[in-house]
Design a protein around this motif. Structure first.
Motif, mmCIF file in Angstrom:
data_model
loop_
_atom_site.group_PDB
_atom_site.id
_atom_site.type_symbol
_atom_site.label_atom_id
_atom_site.label_comp_id
_atom_site.label_asym_id
_atom_site.label_seq_id
_atom_site.Cartn_x
_atom_site.Cartn_y
_atom_site.Cartn_z
ATOM 1 N N VAL A 1 0.817 -1.221 0.000
ATOM 2 C CA VAL A 1 0.000 0.000 0.000
ATOM 3 C C VAL A 1 0.847 1.266 0.000
ATOM 4 C CG1 VAL A 1 -2.008 -1.106 1.046
ATOM 5 C CG2 VAL A 1 -0.328 0.026 2.506
ATOM 6 N N ASP A 2 2.158 1.103 0.138
ATOM 7 C CA ASP A 2 3.114 2.210 0.098
ATOM 8 C C ASP A 2 2.836 3.265 1.166
ATOM 9 O OD1 ASP A 2 5.422 3.405 -0.918
ATOM 10 O OD2 ASP A 2 4.281 4.681 -2.294
ATOM 11 N N LYS A 3 2.462 2.787 2.350
ATOM 12 C CA LYS A 3 2.278 3.684 3.498
ATOM 13 C C LYS A 3 2.291 2.859 4.772
ATOM 14 C CE LYS A 3 -1.726 5.053 1.845
ATOM 15 N NZ LYS A 3 -2.905 5.889 1.692
ATOM 16 N N ALA A 4 2.623 3.490 5.860
ATOM 17 C CA ALA A 4 2.675 2.813 7.149
ATOM 18 C C ALA A 4 1.331 2.831 7.871
ATOM 19 C CB ALA A 4 3.744 3.441 8.039
ATOM 20 N N GLU A 5 0.534 3.870 7.603
ATOM 21 C CA GLU A 5 -0.775 3.941 8.257
ATOM 22 C C GLU A 5 -1.732 4.803 7.461
ATOM 23 O OE1 GLU A 5 -1.237 7.078 11.724
ATOM 24 O OE2 GLU A 5 0.548 5.863 12.054
ATOM 25 N N ASP A 6 -3.004 4.606 7.779
ATOM 26 C CA ASP A 6 -4.092 5.364 7.166
ATOM 27 C C ASP A 6 -5.280 5.225 8.109
ATOM 28 O OD1 ASP A 6 -5.725 6.779 5.369
ATOM 29 O OD2 ASP A 6 -4.862 5.774 3.642
ATOM 30 N N SER A 7 -6.429 5.690 7.703
ATOM 31 C CA SER A 7 -7.617 5.522 8.542
ATOM 32 C C SER A 7 -8.820 5.213 7.663
ATOM 33 C CB SER A 7 -7.868 6.773 9.381
ATOM 34 O OG SER A 7 -8.092 7.878 8.548
ATOM 35 N N ILE A 8 -9.822 4.591 8.280
ATOM 36 C CA ILE A 8 -11.074 4.307 7.589
ATOM 37 C C ILE A 8 -12.225 4.454 8.580
ATOM 38 C CG2 ILE A 8 -10.098 2.729 5.867
ATOM 39 C CD1 ILE A 8 -11.201 0.390 7.499
ATOM 40 N N GLU A 9 -13.399 4.694 8.025
ATOM 41 C CA GLU A 9 -14.607 4.691 8.846
ATOM 42 C C GLU A 9 -15.195 3.288 8.810
ATOM 43 O OE1 GLU A 9 -17.289 7.775 7.658
ATOM 44 O OE2 GLU A 9 -16.074 9.304 8.646
ATOM 45 N N VAL A 10 -15.639 2.828 9.961
ATOM 46 C CA VAL A 10 -16.187 1.476 10.101
ATOM 47 C C VAL A 10 -17.493 1.530 10.879
ATOM 48 C CG1 VAL A 10 -13.926 0.339 9.996
ATOM 49 C CG2 VAL A 10 -14.816 1.096 12.192
ATOM 50 N N ASP A 11 -18.225 0.431 10.862
ATOM 51 C CA ASP A 11 -19.423 0.325 11.686
ATOM 52 C C ASP A 11 -19.009 0.083 13.136
ATOM 53 O OD1 ASP A 11 -21.043 0.589 9.435
ATOM 54 O OD2 ASP A 11 -21.029 -1.573 9.073
ATOM 55 N N HIS A 12 -19.914 0.375 14.068
ATOM 56 C CA HIS A 12 -19.610 0.157 15.486
ATOM 57 C C HIS A 12 -19.387 -1.317 15.807
ATOM 58 C CE1 HIS A 12 -20.079 4.209 17.054
ATOM 59 N NE2 HIS A 12 -21.086 4.352 16.205
ATOM 60 N N LYS A 13 -20.162 -2.173 15.178
ATOM 61 C CA LYS A 13 -20.005 -3.614 15.402
ATOM 62 C C LYS A 13 -19.834 -4.273 14.044
ATOM 63 C CE LYS A 13 -21.870 -7.629 17.673
ATOM 64 N NZ LYS A 13 -22.900 -8.188 18.530
#
Length: 83
Positions: free
Chosen positions: A16-28
């Motif tokens: 992915v050519d990166k160490a970290e990122d973020s995403i939105e997810v469902d609570h469960k």
């Protein structure tokens, strides 16, 4: 929807050519749904044959369900070798 940090290690980081990122997810989420959500945003890691997913330092088991909240950290950990 919570926003979680995704950390990539070893070969996953290279794909992915990166160490970290973020995403939105469902609570469960079921393990399989979380995995698919990660794959959908970070398509190159579909090529990993095996890897572990950890949530806040605890490995997740296939078939499990997780409760997610803002500030959670998910790690994608492919097999690593050493010598």
């Amino acid at each position: 929807m919570p926003k979680v940090t995704i950390l990539f290690f070893a070969h996953a980081r290279e794909l992915v050519d990166k160490a970290e990122d973020s995403i939105e997810v469902d609570h469960k989420m079921a393990y399989e749904d979380l995995k698919e959500k990660i794959f959908s945003k970070f398509e190159p890691i579909r090529g990993l044959k095996t890897f572990l997913i950890a949530l806040n330092h605890d490995y997740l088991e296939p078939g499990s369900s997780v409760q997610l909240k803002d500030s959670d950290v998910i790690a994608i950990i492919p097999p690593v070798g050493g010598g």
